[in-house]
Design an enzyme around this catalytic site. Structure first.
Site, PDB file in Angstrom:
ATOM      1  N   ASP A 751       0.830  -1.198   0.000  1.00  0.00           N
ATOM      2  CA  ASP A 751       0.000   0.000   0.000  1.00  0.00           C
ATOM      3  C   ASP A 751       0.869   1.255   0.000  1.00  0.00           C
ATOM      4  O   ASP A 751       1.715   1.436   0.882  1.00  0.00           O
ATOM      5  CB  ASP A 751      -0.902  -0.020   1.245  1.00  0.00           C
ATOM      6  CG  ASP A 751      -1.994   1.027   1.185  1.00  0.00           C
ATOM      7  OD1 ASP A 751      -2.875   0.919   0.321  1.00  0.00           O
ATOM      8  OD2 ASP A 751      -1.947   1.959   2.020  1.00  0.00           O
ATOM      9  N   GLU A 780       1.349  -0.513  -5.136  1.00  0.00           N
ATOM     10  CA  GLU A 780       0.146   0.297  -5.338  1.00  0.00           C
ATOM     11  C   GLU A 780       0.563   1.760  -5.177  1.00  0.00           C
ATOM     12  O   GLU A 780       0.412   2.349  -4.124  1.00  0.00           O
ATOM     13  CB  GLU A 780      -0.944  -0.085  -4.325  1.00  0.00           C
ATOM     14  CG  GLU A 780      -2.278   0.590  -4.589  1.00  0.00           C
ATOM     15  CD  GLU A 780      -2.638   1.667  -3.567  1.00  0.00           C
ATOM     16  OE1 GLU A 780      -3.727   2.244  -3.685  1.00  0.00           O
ATOM     17  OE2 GLU A 780      -1.825   1.935  -2.663  1.00  0.00           O
TER      18      GLU A 780
END
Length: 1022
Positions: A751, A780
């Site tokens: 993330d 990401e």
């Protein structure tokens, strides 16, 4: 010019006008301003006398300190002059009738009008020059200093030379100026050596932009000083200042109307100052920018060649009536032809309307370096060969990315001086090996060399290119040519034998013995077959000392498992998988979902964070700050009293439950991927156990996380460079990953990695993959391309992309072309997720079921990496108004779904994943080729098979609302077929076959079926 300054006042703009008086004060003012002469029109030509001038004009000029020059047309003769009758061929007559009534041709007309001397024809010098010279000398004796010869283009250069010489013989400082601003350059160049002091330049017809003055100076600047004389149209009030200053700056002198000096004395004085400033720069002139620019830039040098100048003057002219920015100094310097010292702040200041700016600069001193260390001896030790432009490489020494079993094709440019034969090898090895494996490289055109090797083990590899002079190979090449031409001699044989003997002497063991036998057999210097034999070539290659050997830098290569390049991901929240309405789901609730996920063709099942969720600042539905009791909160608020990143949220189940799920997924052909989110809820144990891993405010509080405009009040971030963070935090995070690998997870979706320090990722991923080469990390990072690419370089196997926002044909084409043809193709693997829990794309919000099918086929066929967040197959798209977010987002609440709801696109996804598994052409983005289709709402591309035997063609309508149709071309040429050939086609989506006849075909795509997927193969029967 023999004037204090080559600036002249003109008594009248029209040299033929009658002027009978002059203001003595104006003359004095002109001289005080810096003008050196007064130019007076002599209407009578050279047959006027000093008495024809205004009373006291010569004395007034003398009193003011101005030289008196006459504007004179020497070709004007009185029509009754004896020479006109004596030399009629040398004159053209202009008669004027002076009586009324008809002309009687029987009666001779009395002489009237004037005669024009033809001063360019043969005989004019001998017949006319003495008379003209005598008339001009008489004017010189009457206090005239010199003349401007009007219509100089009608005077032969030889005539002008003789005339000026005669005048100078009488008065050595007599001035001679030619007025012929429209004179063709070839004619003007003929004036060289005539003795002229000045030429009136073409400034009067210049538009302030063209290169006319530059070319004029190049052609005739060395003949005489170029004097600018602005015309009346240039001297209007609005343009007066710009024209006068530009004239002074762009010439060697200035001719200015006396009345302008009187009306604008300050401007006249400034023009004189500019002319004096420009005087040293009478050499080469260059324009430095385009003629279309509002501010034109010219450079004047102090020598005839700018390359030799010691100083130069820059002239900037604002050709508009508005303020304009100054041209960029870097652009001007690069076209100047020489290096100059900085011009200062004036260089960059804005130019006012009509401003002419002048700046001077000295030549910049070149940078001189000391002698090269070691001199010629050290230089001789430098590489003689060149190995460059190696591909593939990744800037910064980062590894190239490939998958196990894939052949890595390596090319390089290799060359040396002369015609020496080269030998080039590709050396490669696994990183844990000490010995290199050598592969001979094949020479291609243009000094390129090529070879390949296949990586059969997972993990880090490396390769280098080694090149050397192949002396024996070069000998055999040339010796064979001589034999074929019949010119080989015994000396050529002896040269080959000597090479064999030298190889023998430096060898040992069996190699030495073998070469000794060859040397003995070659003693007679007549055995060409032996010299060219394969056996001798092999022995010489083994004994080669590789002179001038050179190796390229080591290039690392990561061979990852195929899943790093080809995988289909399905994302779900385990807590939403319970079949009991409103009940928190568990790992055991996920297991019954596995068959459906597998049947859709997915091979990776990805979970958002599964760790304990904090209660501090917990988020409620739709990201509100007022949760109700029992609201589950965001799984990204990691950490609670039950544990942190190494623990499992209690409501999901136990570790044993998780491990059972991992095994069950594996049994269904699914791999579990976990979210690795480096962030903490305020309840995370690390805040108490390791406060030195965080950045605290002075009041003891901590700033919550933000990604503007989004705010995450339930999250705080670690600080990678806090006082206790290194190495404690770094190793703790690494150990979290290693722990989950031990628990059966090898794939991690990370993330927001771009908000964490790059050195951490490079170290952590490298450390983990050194132990577990099969570990995969997906970044990401929706951020700037440079950061996305850098994350891939430091170790991320895959990356989210901008595909989510690329809806138009040009956007998609340009983006895929960038990823497949530029540097990222060697290290960046794009993962095309069609949606995420955070991103509800605008396209899907308004496109209905056709839009979901469109995006699915694009993602599944453009990239080998394809991802879906659950609910996409049900065409979920309800947004938070005005945002790219889901209404009732699953990030903040439990969402249970009817997986068989009508209108789903499960069949499309299943078919796409089936094709992806069946056809290797769909397992990478790197083979994508776009072809022409005559409609911007249709995109058309091909995916050739790795062996080239067949090709997948994909055509997609980008319009979910309307039918689109177009003509398109079948790429028959890719298979060497003619434009009229036929080819067999298999419709992979619909399951039927047909034929295409000819290159041009037509398609119609409706929202109900917005795509086609075909396979064409030339070898199959039509």
């Amino acid at each position: 010019m023999p004037l204090p300054t080559p600036c002249i006042l003109s008594a009248h703009s029209d040299p033929h006008a009658e002027v009978d008086r002059i203001d003595a004060g104006a003359l004095t003012a002109g001289a005080a301003a810096g003008f050196g002469a007064l130019l007076w029109p002599m209407a009578q030509g050279c047959f006027g006398t000093i008495d024809d001038l205004p009373n006291r004009l010569p004395q007034q000029c003398a009193d003011a300190g101005l030289a008196l020059l006459l504007d004179i047309d020497i070709a004007r003769f009185p029509i009754d002059h004896p020479l006109v009758a004596e030399q009629p061929v040398l004159f053209a007559l202009r008669r004027i009738a002076d009586r009324e009534g008809p002309v009687d041709p029987r009666v001779a007309m009395p002489a009237s009008g004037e005669a024009r001397a033809r001063l360019r024809i043969e005989g004019a010098i001998e017949a006319l020059m003495p008379t003209i010279a005598d008339r001009l000398i008489a004017l010189l004796d009457g206090s005239v200093q010199g003349f401007r010869f009007l219509q100089a283009d009608r005077i032969a250069p030889a005539f002008l030379t003789a005339l000026i010489a005669r005048l100078r013989a009488h008065k050595s400082d007599a001035l001679a100026i030619a007025h012929a601003p429209e004179l063709p350059r070839a004619v003007a160049q003929g004036l060289r050596g005539t003795g002229l002091d000045g030429l009136v330049s073409a400034f009067g017809g210049w538009d302030l932009r063209s290169t006319n003055l530059v070319e004029e100076r190049q052609d005739v600047g060395a003949i005489a000083a170029l004097l600018a004389e602005p015309k009346a149209a240039q001297l209007t009030h609005d343009h007066m200042t710009r024209s006068v200053i530009a004239a002074a700056a762009m010439s060697d002198g200035l001719i200015l109307p006396l009345d302008v000096m009187v009306r604008y004395p300050d401007l006249a004085k400034r023009a004189i100052d500019v002319a004096r400033q420009a005087a040293p720069f009478a050499g080469e002139m260059r324009r430095l920018n385009g003629a279309g620019r509002p501010v034109t830039a010219f450079l004047r040098a102090d020598t005839s060649d700018i390359r030799d100048c010691s100083a130069a003057m820059l002239v900037l002219i604002n050709t508009t009536d508005r303020a304009q920015p100054a041209p960029a100094s870097t652009g001007l310097r690069s076209t100047a032809g020489a290096a100059f010292a900085p011009l200062g702040d004036d260089m960059v200041a804005e130019l006012q309307p009509g401003e002419v700016r002048i700046m001077t600069a000295d030549r910049a001193k070149p940078i001189l370096l000391g002698p090269v260390s070691g001199g010629a001896i050290a230089a001789a030790q430098m590489p003689r060969l060149v190995v460059e432009d190696v591909s593939p490489t990744v800037a910064g020494g980062f590894p190239v990315k490939r998958v196990v079993g894939e052949a890595l094709n390596v090319e390089a440019t290799v060359f040396a001086d002369g015609h020496e034969q080269l030998a080039v090898e590709l050396l490669w090895r696994p990183a844990d090996a000490s010995d290199w494996t050598a592969v001979a490289m094949e020479e291609l055109p243009n000094l390129r060399w090529q070879a390949s090797f296949a990586m059969t083990r997972m993990g880090r590899h490396e390769f280098v290119i080694e090149a050397w002079l192949d002396r024996f190979g070069g000998f055999t090449r040339d010796f064979r040519k001589k034999l074929d031409a019949g010119v080989a001699t015994s000396v050529d044989h002896a040269e080959g034998r000597l090479l064999v003997e030298q190889a023998r002497d430096r060898s040992k063991g069996m190699a030495k013995k073998d070469l000794a036998k060859f040397a003995t057999q070659l003693k007679r210097d007549d055995d060409a077959a032996l010299l060219l034999s394969d056996e001798l070539a092999a022995a010489m290659a083994q004994a080669d000392d590789r002179p001038h050997r050179l190796r390229s830098p080591v290039q690392p290569v990561d061979a990852e498992r195929l899943t790093a390049r080809f995988s289909s991901w399905y994302e779900l929240f385990p807590r939403s998988q319970s079949t009991v309405p409103g009940q928190h789901g568990s790992f055991d609730d996920v297991i019954p979902r596995l068959p459906a996920i597998r049947d859709m063709g997915f091979d990776t099942l990805y979970f958002p964070p599964i760790h304990p969720i904090g209660s501090a600042n917990r988020k409620g539905p739709n990201n509100t700050l007022t949760p109700a009791p029992g609201d589950p909160g965001s799984p990204y608020a990691i950490g609670a009293p039950e544990g942190g990143h190494d623990a499992i949220h209690p409501e999901l189940g136990s570790l044993e439950d998780f491990l059972r799920l991992v095994d069950a997924a594996r049994d269904h052909g699914l791999e579990i991927a976990l979210d690795f989110a480096i962030q903490c809820s305020p309840d995370h144990p690390w805040l108490k156990d390791h406060p030195g891993w965080f950045a605290w405010r002075p009041d003891g509080s901590m700033k919550y996380a933000e990604n503007p405009p989004k705010k995450y009040q339930d999250i705080v971030n670690v600080e990678f460079y806090a006082k206790d963070a290194v190495p404690g935090l770094w190793t703790a995070l690494r150990d979290v990953v290693l722990l989950w690998i031990e628990r059966g997870v090898k794939t991690f979706r990370v993330d927001n990695p771009h908000t964490k320090t790059l050195p951490f990722w490079e170290w952590m991923i490298g450390d983990v993959r050194a132990r577990h080469p099969d570990a995969i990390f997906l970044a990401e990072a929706f951020t700037k391309p440079a950061m996305m690419y850098r994350l891939a370089k430091v170790g991320f196997s895959q990356s989210y992309t901008y595909f989510t926002w690329r809806d138009e044909k040009a956007e998609l084409t340009d983006y895929i072309t960038e990823l497949t043809t530029t540097a990222p193709k060697e290290f960046y693997r794009p993962h095309f997720f069609v949606n995420t829990p955070d991103i509800n794309p605008l396209f899907l919000q308004t496109s209905g079921r056709p839009g979901f099918r469109i995006r699915a086929v694009l993602a599944a066929t453009l990239s080998g990496l394809f991802g879906v967040y659950s609910g996409f197959e049900l065409c979920e798209a309800a947004p938070v108004p005005g945002k790219e977010e889901y209404l009732d987002s699953e990030k903040y609440e439990i969402r249970q779904r009817d997986w068989t709801a009508p209108g789903n696109i499960i069949a499309d996804i299943t078919m796409l994943n089936r094709l992806r598994r069946a056809y290797p052409a769909l397992q990478t983005h790197l083979n994508t080729r776009f072809y022409a289709v005559q409609n911007d709402r249709i995109i058309y591309y091909a995916k050739p098979a790795p062996d080239g035997a067949d090709m997948i063609l994909v055509m997609v309508s980008l319009d979910p609302h309307h039918a689109q149709e177009a003509a398109f071309e079948v790429p028959l040429w890719e298979f060497g077929l003619s434009d009229t050939a036929s080819i067999a086609v298999e419709d992979l989506a619909e399951g039927h076959r047909f034929d295409w006849h000819g290159k041009t075909q037509h398609i119609r795509l409706d929202p109900d079926l917005p795509y086609r997927i075909w396979r064409i193969a030339p070898g199959e029967p039509v």
